[in-house]
Structures are given as structure tokens and as C-alpha cells.
Design an enzyme around this catalytic site. Sequence first.
Site, PDB file in Angstrom:
ATOM      1  N   ARG A  60      37.069  12.693  58.292  1.00 41.45           N
ATOM      2  CA  ARG A  60      36.766  11.472  59.035  1.00 41.45           C
ATOM      3  C   ARG A  60      37.485  10.267  58.424  1.00 41.45           C
ATOM      4  O   ARG A  60      37.873  10.283  57.259  1.00 41.45           O
ATOM      5  CB  ARG A  60      35.256  11.212  59.029  1.00 41.45           C
ATOM      6  N   LYS A 200      30.578  13.036  65.383  1.00 42.75           N
ATOM      7  CA  LYS A 200      29.960  11.964  64.613  1.00 42.75           C
ATOM      8  C   LYS A 200      29.865  10.670  65.419  1.00 42.75           C
ATOM      9  O   LYS A 200      28.978   9.847  65.175  1.00 42.75           O
ATOM     10  CB  LYS A 200      30.728  11.737  63.311  1.00 42.75           C
ATOM     11  N   HIS A 219      20.017  13.004  59.703  1.00 45.43           N
ATOM     12  CA  HIS A 219      21.138  13.834  59.257  1.00 45.43           C
ATOM     13  C   HIS A 219      20.539  14.898  58.352  1.00 45.43           C
ATOM     14  O   HIS A 219      20.412  14.722  57.141  1.00 45.43           O
ATOM     15  CB  HIS A 219      22.159  12.971  58.508  1.00 45.43           C
ATOM     16  N   SER A 239      26.673  16.353  51.078  1.00 41.41           N
ATOM     17  CA  SER A 239      27.551  17.503  50.883  1.00 41.41           C
ATOM     18  C   SER A 239      27.413  18.058  49.470  1.00 41.41           C
ATOM     19  O   SER A 239      27.389  17.310  48.494  1.00 41.41           O
ATOM     20  CB  SER A 239      28.997  17.081  51.141  1.00 41.41           C
ATOM     21  N   LYS A 243      22.239  22.024  51.652  1.00 39.43           N
ATOM     22  CA  LYS A 243      21.493  21.793  52.897  1.00 39.43           C
ATOM     23  C   LYS A 243      21.646  22.959  53.886  1.00 39.43           C
ATOM     24  O   LYS A 243      20.655  23.476  54.413  1.00 39.43           O
ATOM     25  CB  LYS A 243      21.966  20.489  53.534  1.00 39.43           C
ATOM     26  N   THR A 244      22.882  23.364  54.128  1.00 39.71           N
ATOM     27  CA  THR A 244      23.117  24.451  55.085  1.00 39.71           C
ATOM     28  C   THR A 244      22.656  25.782  54.524  1.00 39.71           C
ATOM     29  O   THR A 244      21.986  26.564  55.209  1.00 39.71           O
ATOM     30  CB  THR A 244      24.617  24.515  55.448  1.00 39.71           C
ATOM     31  N   ASP A 258      22.541  20.318  61.076  1.00 34.05           N
ATOM     32  CA  ASP A 258      23.150  19.040  60.707  1.00 34.05           C
ATOM     33  C   ASP A 258      22.459  17.797  61.263  1.00 34.05           C
ATOM     34  O   ASP A 258      22.315  16.818  60.546  1.00 34.05           O
ATOM     35  CB  ASP A 258      24.617  19.025  61.128  1.00 34.05           C
ATOM     36  N   ARG A 324      36.919  24.008  57.828  1.00 33.51           N
ATOM     37  CA  ARG A 324      35.677  24.164  58.597  1.00 33.51           C
ATOM     38  C   ARG A 324      35.870  25.132  59.762  1.00 33.51           C
ATOM     39  O   ARG A 324      36.997  25.415  60.181  1.00 33.51           O
ATOM     40  CB  ARG A 324      35.204  22.822  59.143  1.00 33.51           C
TER      41      ARG A 324
END
Length: 532
Positions: A60, A200, A219, A239, A243-244, A258, A324
Site C-alpha cells: 500500500r 482497503k 481490523h 502484522s 492473527k491469521t 481480516d 500474497r
Amino acid sequence: MNTGRVNPSMRLEDQGITGTGRVFYNLIEPQLVEEAARRSEGHIGLGGTMLVTTGKHTGRSPKDKFVVRTPSVEDSIWWENNAPMEPAAFARLHADMLEHMKGRDYFVEDLYAGADPEHRLDVRMVCELAWHALFIRHLLRRPDRAELDGFTPAFTVINCPSFKADPARHGCRSETVIAINFDERLVLIGGTAYAGENKKSVFTLLNYLLPERGVMPMHCSANHAVGNPDDAAVFFGLSGTGKTTLSADPTRTLIGDDEHGWSANGIFNFEGGCYAKTINLSPEAEPEIYATTRKFSTVIENMVYDPETLEIDFDDDSLTANTRCAYPLEYIPNASPTGQGGHPRNIVMLTCDAFGVLPPIARLTPAQAMYHFLSGFTSKVAGTERGVTEPEPTFSTCFGAPFMPRRPEVYGKLLREKIQQYGSACWLVNTGWTGGAYGVGKRMPIKATRALLAAALDGSLNAVEFRQDPNFGFEVPVAVPGVDTTLLDPRSTWADPEAYDAQARRLVKMFADNFTQYVPHIDDEVRAAAIG
């Protein structure tokens, strides 16, 4: 020429987009894969995946993101975090982009953002690249074909990577621009082929719109107990905090990984897919995500592969470490078909503390939860970035500062109100270092983290004895079955307890210094939580 399924009363011409080449409306995945390959936007990989690269932008561009400063949003946007663009500059940008679009083909996808019909946002995505349309078709939620006839977009996003902005003319910073105009219900993206800007930008829209309805945008990842959507949990984290990985528990149903909302109806996924990091991905550690890299229409972004065998090198970060893949949520075996759950019984805030100070788990009061939510702490470690030689704190408020158009306290207060209203238990989980800071200590054992998290989610952790942490004031379990008791007291894991105390004082001061920006906007209870 118009092709594909379209509501006859809502062609692009009705939105001021004229003179284009062919316009492809609501093509489905096989058609988009075919178009992307035919236009040489990428290559078809093993299993029918779409292998693409994004050019110079492999992530981003937060410094190129703008909100148009109109009277209707003047008093509600967090301008310290959101660069303003004047309406006249946006008008020039819009006109120039429309002129640039003439004669070019475009792909239009009409999609929903939000699994809860009461709070979803109807979005029209206008994409110059077929693979961008495929990406966003995965990442947002796809209406039934019959629903497209009556689809009327609440917002339109135009993504035109070949358009280069003029900073002097368009009031932006560079040739890359992401501009949001809430009055015109329009987002313009130019000068970048990084697909994450698409999703986003929609997340930013929801972050602005939903609080006015009493809905908390988050988030976070989320899951619920198998067969019991009311036993839901959400996982906040920046990050590298897990989390994932930690939410993708095969013993629980994945709601999403997410972005979610929390309304009076419970929690709901904003998305219809996942955008997972793939660097160093392995079938042993994350078999479900790994399997998607050979499934039809998965978008594989900036990953190096053998041109003859098409085998992917998951360890090659020569293009970017931010490799990704994007795929529909149903590619994950235990994913929820509804994307919804009840009010979360547990809220988990994940941090990776490279200073070796925080315990592996702590129980938070609602005020402490607001404090740590506003802090959004994790840490960088030596070697991750040039010039980083020792752990450095990273504070990203609400665990997602780049996507927060309103002041952080708006989200923090809304979260605390919902925690109090629905009685959610709140936990701070440290997946970072123990026994010393990075370079001296070791990473928190994942087995211990999973055991503590499982005890928190099934309620058994509430039954053990707790002590009050002298540094942050939260409660820490004294002993938990199946977990080395020494881990629960970070000070005891250090060879030099006095060195731990000095490190703890440093970290507490870092938190306090960062939190001074919020003190004028919070109440006494949260101020007390900040003091510890």
C-alpha cells in the site's frame, strides 16, 4: 460495447463514464481468468491460479491516500492521520481520470461489503485490469445473479493503474493517488497496480460510515465454536502477531481473517475472501492456506515461480517480502458460509513483544481493553528493517491506523461500550519473546500460546488464580494446566531480574509517551488504566 450481466438502468454512462472501449459487467471467475491471461496481465498457474506482479508498488501507499475536505466531513475526520484534498483538486483529478479512461476497456463488479444485510455497503468496482476485478470479486461478497438486476451502488471505486496523477494539478503527493470523496460517494485510485488498495479503500469507507449506526468496524480476524455461532471470538493484531494463524483453528469455524463489524446483531465479516501473506508458507504450518495456492482462480501476487514447471518458491522474497494470495473464503474447509456470529464472548488483542516484558496472556478490564486497543502495540526486531539494531516499539492505534478516518477515541469508546453491554472477556496475548529481549530470549512457544488461548476461549482460564501485574495493572494467571508456570511470570524467565525491571520501566514509558495524544479525549477510568 457492454458485455456481461448488468442492471440496464445503471450502466457506466449513468455515472459519467463515457467513451470507453468495451465494458465487461460482472464477469465470473473463469471469464476473468481467461481475460487476464488473454491480455497478458499474468499467467495461469498450477490448478488454474492467476500469477501476477504489481510493478513498483508491492504494498500500500499510505502517504498517497487522501480524503476530500468538504463541510460535511470537516468535523468528523481525523485530519492528523488523513491527508486532506481540496474539492476543486478532486474535481480536476476526476475529470482527468475520466478523460484518460476513454477508449480503454474496463471490468465492472457489483459487490457487497458486509455479510449482515442490514449493514452491508453496496459497492461498484470499476477496474482497468481483469485480474483486479478477479481479486476484488474474491475479497468482497458476491451477490446472487438475480440480485444484480436491482443493484444500485452506494459507492463507486474507480481503479486505473495506468493513470498518473499530477501533484501540482491534483493536490496530491506523487503520481500515485487514492482519493476518497464522501460527498460524491466516489473513490479514485491511480498510479498503482497493488490490488490491496481496492479492499482497503472499501474498509476505510466502512470505518467512517458504520460508527454513525452504532456498528464497531474492526481490523481483526474472527471465529466461533463449531455448531455454536454464539460462542464467537475476535482477534486484533498487527502484522506478525499471529492473527491469521491463531484464528484459523481447525477446531473452530472461521468467520473471517481480516475485517469485521460488530452490530446489535453480533459480528459479521466484511469480506467474502482472504488476502493471505505467503512468504515462507508451508503445508505443515498452514495447510489450509497453502492448499489455496493450487486452487482455481486464486490470485498469486508477486511470488517467484519456475517458468517451466510453474512451481512457486515460497521462500523467495526478491520481488517483495509482502507476497500474497487472494482466494474466496469457501476455499478454507472450516469457513462459515454465513460470515456471521453472535456477540463475541472473547476479545483477544495480540502483540509481539520483542522486549520480553509482557506475559503470554493477561486479562483486561473494559477500560484496560480500550487502553491497549488505542495503543495498538507490537514491536519491530533487529534485522527486519535497515537501521533497526534493537527492538523498537510500533504503535498503530486500533490495530489499523492507516484505515481509520475518524479519531481513535471514537472506535475505542464504541468498543468499550460493546464490551460492557455484552459482557465480553478481554485478553492481551503476547506471541513475542520470553527470557529476555530479541537476541537474548526465545520466541514464546506456540504450544503454550495455543493452550492459553484455548483455555481463554472455553472459559476455564477464568477459574484459575490471577495476580496483578506491577507494570501494567492487568491480571495474569498464576498457573494454568499444561503450561510451564515459569512462562506466566516474565520476570522469572530472565537470568537477571533487575535487567527485566529496567526493561519493563522502559516499555511502560514508551506506552505512556505514546498515549499522551489520547489523554485529552478519554475519561478518568481509562486514564487510570493508562497509569496501571
